[in-house]
Design a protein around this motif. Sequence first.
Motif, PDB file in Angstrom:
ATOM      1  N   GLU A   4       0.774  -1.114  -0.061  1.00  0.00           N
ATOM      2  CA  GLU A   4      -0.014   0.026  -0.195  1.00  0.00           C
ATOM      3  C   GLU A   4       0.847   1.343  -0.016  1.00  0.00           C
ATOM      4  O   GLU A   4       0.616   2.252  -0.850  1.00  0.00           O
ATOM      5  CB  GLU A   4      -0.792  -0.018   1.357  1.00  0.00           C
ATOM      6  CG  GLU A   4      -1.920   1.257   1.181  1.00  0.00           C
ATOM      7  CD  GLU A   4      -2.841   1.181   0.280  1.00  0.00           C
ATOM      8  OE1 GLU A   4      -3.265   2.393  -0.230  1.00  0.00           O
ATOM      9  OE2 GLU A   4      -3.218   0.345  -0.677  1.00  0.00           O
ATOM     10  N   ALA A   5       1.945   1.386   0.821  1.00  0.00           N
ATOM     11  CA  ALA A   5       2.768   2.457   0.727  1.00  0.00           C
ATOM     12  C   ALA A   5       3.515   2.701  -0.484  1.00  0.00           C
ATOM     13  O   ALA A   5       3.961   3.768  -0.674  1.00  0.00           O
ATOM     14  CB  ALA A   5       3.728   2.225   1.971  1.00  0.00           C
ATOM     15  N   LEU A   6       3.681   1.543  -1.256  1.00  0.00           N
ATOM     16  CA  LEU A   6       4.432   1.984  -2.537  1.00  0.00           C
ATOM     17  C   LEU A   6       3.604   1.851  -3.736  1.00  0.00           C
ATOM     18  O   LEU A   6       3.828   2.659  -4.684  1.00  0.00           O
ATOM     19  CB  LEU A   6       5.340   0.682  -2.776  1.00  0.00           C
ATOM     20  CG  LEU A   6       6.627   0.651  -1.747  1.00  0.00           C
ATOM     21  CD1 LEU A   6       7.608  -0.800  -1.878  1.00  0.00           C
ATOM     22  CD2 LEU A   6       7.631   1.878  -2.088  1.00  0.00           C
ATOM     23  N   ALA A   9      -3.098   4.044  -3.562  1.00  0.00           N
ATOM     24  CA  ALA A   9      -3.676   5.418  -3.828  1.00  0.00           C
ATOM     25  C   ALA A   9      -2.883   6.546  -3.722  1.00  0.00           C
ATOM     26  O   ALA A   9      -2.807   7.632  -4.478  1.00  0.00           O
ATOM     27  CB  ALA A   9      -5.249   5.650  -3.602  1.00  0.00           C
ATOM     28  N   ARG A  10      -2.327   6.525  -2.439  1.00  0.00           N
ATOM     29  CA  ARG A  10      -1.426   7.712  -2.223  1.00  0.00           C
ATOM     30  C   ARG A  10      -0.013   7.276  -1.734  1.00  0.00           C
ATOM     31  O   ARG A  10       0.156   6.866  -0.486  1.00  0.00           O
ATOM     32  CB  ARG A  10      -1.926   8.548  -1.135  1.00  0.00           C
ATOM     33  CG  ARG A  10      -3.240   9.365  -1.372  1.00  0.00           C
ATOM     34  CD  ARG A  10      -3.823  10.133  -0.489  1.00  0.00           C
ATOM     35  NE  ARG A  10      -2.731  11.215  -0.213  1.00  0.00           N
ATOM     36  CZ  ARG A  10      -2.689  11.818   1.040  1.00  0.00           C
ATOM     37  NH1 ARG A  10      -3.419  11.442   2.244  1.00  0.00           N
ATOM     38  NH2 ARG A  10      -1.849  12.871   1.107  1.00  0.00           N
ATOM     39  N   PRO A  11       0.760   6.889  -2.638  1.00  0.00           N
ATOM     40  CA  PRO A  11       1.956   6.300  -2.460  1.00  0.00           C
ATOM     41  C   PRO A  11       2.915   7.207  -1.368  1.00  0.00           C
ATOM     42  O   PRO A  11       2.953   8.284  -1.545  1.00  0.00           O
ATOM     43  CB  PRO A  11       2.912   6.001  -3.643  1.00  0.00           C
ATOM     44  CG  PRO A  11       1.830   6.121  -4.678  1.00  0.00           C
ATOM     45  CD  PRO A  11       0.801   6.878  -4.040  1.00  0.00           C
TER      46      PRO A  11
END
Length: 124
Positions: A4-6, A9-11
């Motif tokens: 999710e972090a990479l 929607a908002r990396p």
Amino acid sequence: MLHEALFGARPAAEAVIAEDGGPLGFALFFHNFSTWQGKRGLYLEDLYVTPSARGRGVGKALLRHLAGLAVERDCARFEWSVLDWNADAIAFYRAMGAVGQDEWTVQRVDGDALRRLAGHLDPD
């Protein structure tokens, strides 16, 4: 969580991978911001080179790539932290032109202390 972090929607971070028939290493980084410079910077969070690839220029290539991104993105600086006992890494970074910022110390709040500071736990 890392996916999710990479790739969400908002990396929150980006990563580059060094390969030569397989992965040799990676660098995970994100942008920070300098109020002193009025520009964002590029912060290297993790640099890893597989043991078998160390000494072959992989770390240098990753750092050079990120330095190029910092210049292309008009960043004021490119920085990272290193443990003070990691003499080999410090020597490598100095050879690459890095300068230690001895006047700064890292401060951290995490775990229960973070929740307490945020008012989500009762004080001790």
